[in-house]
Design an enzyme around this catalytic site. Structure first.
Site, PDB file in Angstrom:
ATOM      1  N   ASP A   9      61.599  91.493 -32.270  1.00  0.00           N
ATOM      2  CA  ASP A   9      62.116  91.369 -33.831  1.00  0.00           C
ATOM      3  C   ASP A   9      62.933  92.499 -34.154  1.00  0.00           C
ATOM      4  O   ASP A   9      62.518  93.535 -34.397  1.00  0.00           O
ATOM      5  CB  ASP A   9      60.981  91.014 -34.822  1.00  0.00           C
ATOM      6  CG  ASP A   9      61.366  90.619 -36.302  1.00  0.00           C
ATOM      7  OD1 ASP A   9      62.445  90.861 -36.546  1.00  0.00           O
ATOM      8  OD2 ASP A   9      60.666  89.849 -36.702  1.00  0.00           O
ATOM      9  N   HIS A  10      64.214  91.900 -34.382  1.00  0.00           N
ATOM     10  CA  HIS A  10      65.120  93.326 -34.420  1.00  0.00           C
ATOM     11  C   HIS A  10      65.100  93.748 -35.966  1.00  0.00           C
ATOM     12  O   HIS A  10      65.781  94.730 -36.191  1.00  0.00           O
ATOM     13  CB  HIS A  10      66.451  92.754 -34.267  1.00  0.00           C
ATOM     14  CG  HIS A  10      67.428  93.818 -33.681  1.00  0.00           C
ATOM     15  ND1 HIS A  10      67.007  95.162 -33.426  1.00  0.00           N
ATOM     16  CD2 HIS A  10      68.920  93.743 -33.492  1.00  0.00           C
ATOM     17  CE1 HIS A  10      68.158  95.736 -33.156  1.00  0.00           C
ATOM     18  NE2 HIS A  10      69.232  95.112 -32.937  1.00  0.00           N
ATOM     19  N   ARG A  11      64.376  93.245 -36.834  1.00  0.00           N
ATOM     20  CA  ARG A  11      64.108  93.748 -38.090  1.00  0.00           C
ATOM     21  C   ARG A  11      63.450  95.229 -38.176  1.00  0.00           C
ATOM     22  O   ARG A  11      63.750  95.860 -38.806  1.00  0.00           O
ATOM     23  CB  ARG A  11      63.214  92.898 -39.078  1.00  0.00           C
ATOM     24  CG  ARG A  11      64.197  91.538 -39.467  1.00  0.00           C
ATOM     25  CD  ARG A  11      63.073  90.468 -40.145  1.00  0.00           C
ATOM     26  NE  ARG A  11      62.064  90.139 -39.438  1.00  0.00           N
ATOM     27  CZ  ARG A  11      61.240  89.180 -39.881  1.00  0.00           C
ATOM     28  NH1 ARG A  11      61.565  88.574 -41.166  1.00  0.00           N
ATOM     29  NH2 ARG A  11      59.948  88.868 -39.210  1.00  0.00           N
TER      30      ARG A  11
ATOM     31  N   ILE B 205      62.254  96.549 -34.943  1.00  0.00           N
ATOM     32  CA  ILE B 205      62.407  97.082 -33.461  1.00  0.00           C
ATOM     33  C   ILE B 205      63.830  97.128 -32.894  1.00  0.00           C
ATOM     34  O   ILE B 205      64.408  96.049 -32.732  1.00  0.00           O
ATOM     35  CB  ILE B 205      61.553  96.432 -32.284  1.00  0.00           C
ATOM     36  CG1 ILE B 205      59.905  96.135 -32.719  1.00  0.00           C
ATOM     37  CG2 ILE B 205      61.738  97.148 -31.065  1.00  0.00           C
ATOM     38  CD1 ILE B 205      59.255  95.481 -31.890  1.00  0.00           C
TER      39      ILE B 205
END
Length: 442
Positions: free
Chosen positions: A406-408, A410
């Site tokens: 999850d790029h939010r 990480i």
């Protein structure tokens, strides 16, 4: 004699319905307290229900194969206890009979089922319907209209889907329960998408599978994850020659006698070690409170293909286990999942997931995150391919690892360092089981 109604309990966290797979009793049978009377399938798993009463079965109120809501009376049992205060007037409702109108006082609570139970204040009650005003102007075929008065009838998963797709559920014109299909239609209308033209087909050349139980839960979870978490994936190819050697070595250890030792065990141990070194990987996004939750415990999930569909059983507190204990838990988890007997509590509270697509002959893929988790690791098959070792070309066992996250919370650097650390541990796993380094394998 008193008749006791047994209502379908919530055997998981917030489950709203279940299918009766099989009745173990029939009308006229005598049952005892805690005797298993039926098997049900929820969106989480198949479980057996014990009887909270002793007596004679007078009615099976739900047929096998039928799906009903939590709180529905599924069986009636005559307990053999003479009722008191008999009179010519109709008897007052039994303690288990619930008023289906809006309760005016504190809701009653069903008999607590051994191993489950119902939460106080969550006794199902049907809200009284408001009469339709009939004054709203018709807006053609559009499903998105102005706000209407009165309560919106929709199950929690449907409400969540509407929120994820940006649909105000109060604007959906529908009498009765709003379904997932209604929300999707509203989303298409909201974004100016046309409905696809109707197609003709021969129904005799198609097979239709009811979307319920595990399949229904899997579909809803994947849609929710795909549309809410910005997925990023990174790949790494790893020389696993020493991992394979470690598997053979551990099989000879006394601590692993009778246990199944495989490369997946080493991968799991490597994931746990790497997560301890990069704890933010073990996190989730709290949209309601605008917070990132970093968990100080690791509940490791394993995606498993079962006869009832895709499940993700979980090894809780895996970070506190040594390799033999982890091997024992993993073997038990896999065997139980294959038999379709994973209990609901073994599929809850996962924080990180591994999916082993290699057993299916697949090199890799981009897995979708398990809802509520920050990362998932896909493990591909081990293939013998040419590989450069100390400047020389040799054939080595190579495995591809794919990490989706999850790029939010990480970023690319953290995800890449985490995956690289797992790769390094698989190339030399000796520190995972506290063994001496075996030297270079060529």
């Amino acid at each position: 004699m008193a008749l006791r109604d047994f209502r379908l309990p919530d055997v998981g966290e917030g489950l709203t319905e279940a299918e009766i797979l099989q009745w173990y009793v029939a009308v006229g049978d005598v049952v005892t307290i805690n005797q298993m009377i039926c098997e049900i399938e929820t969106a989480k798993a198949a479980v057996e229900l014990p009887s909270p009463y002793a007596g004679t079965v007078t009615a099976l109120n739900v047929n096998q194969g039928e799906t009903v809501d939590v709180g529905t009376v599924i069986i009636t049992i005559e307990d053999g206890v003479a009722s008191s205060g008999a009179s010519a007037a109709p008897a007052a409702p039994a303690e288990d009979d619930r008023n289906l109108e809006v309760p005016t006082g504190k809701p009653k609570q069903d008999a607590v089922l051994v191993g489950y139970g119902v939460k106080e204040g969550q006794t199902p009650a049907r809200r009284a319907r408001k009469a339709a005003s009939g004054t709203q102007e018709e807006l053609g075929e559009s499903i998105v209209v102005e706000l209407h008065d009165g309560p919106v009838v929709a199950k929690p998963p449907v409400r969540k889907l509407a929120k994820d797709l940006g649909v105000d559920i109060r604007r959906i014109r529908k009498s009765g329960n709003i379904t997932r299909s209604d929300v999707l239609d509203a989303a298409m209308a909201l974004h100016g998408m046309e409905q696809p033209p109707a197609t003709t087909y021969d129904p005799h050349r198609e097979d239709r599978i009811p979307v319920k139980g595990v399949l229904k839960e899997m579909a809803q979870a994947m849609i929710s994850s795909a549309f809410t978490a910005p997925h990023v994936s990174v790949w790494l190819q790893v020389d696993v020659a020493k991992t394979l050697k470690a598997v053979k070595k551990l099989k000879d250890w006394e601590e692993f006698e009778g246990l199944r030792v495989s490369p997946l065990l080493i991968v799991a141990a490597a994931v746990l070690q790497a997560t301890k070194e990069f704890p933010k990987i073990n996190s989730s996004w709290d949209e309601a409170n605008h917070e990132v939750i970093i968990r100080r415990y690791i509940n490791l999930g394993f995606a498993a293909a079962t006869p009832r569909g895709l499940l993700v059983p979980v090894i809780h507190e895996a970070d506190g286990m040594d390799i033999p204990t982890l091997a024992k838990e993993l073997m038990s988890l896999v065997d139980t999942a294959r038999e379709g007997r994973t209990p609901p509590n073994r599929m809850q509270h996962g924080t990180l997931t591994i999916t082993n697509v290699g057993v299916l002959g697949i090199d890799g893929g981009t897995p979708i995150l398990t809802p509520g988790q920050g990362a998932i690791l896909a493990v591909g098959q081990i293939r013998e391919i040419p590989w450069t070792v100390k400047g020389k070309m040799k054939v080595r066992p190579i495995c591809q690892l794919t990490l989706s996250f999850d790029h939010r919370m990480i970023d690319g650097e953290l995800g890449s360092r985490f995956l690289a650390r797992i790769g390094a541990l698989l190339e030399d796993p000796s520190e995972l089981y506290e063994s001496d380094n075996d030297g270079d394998d060529e």
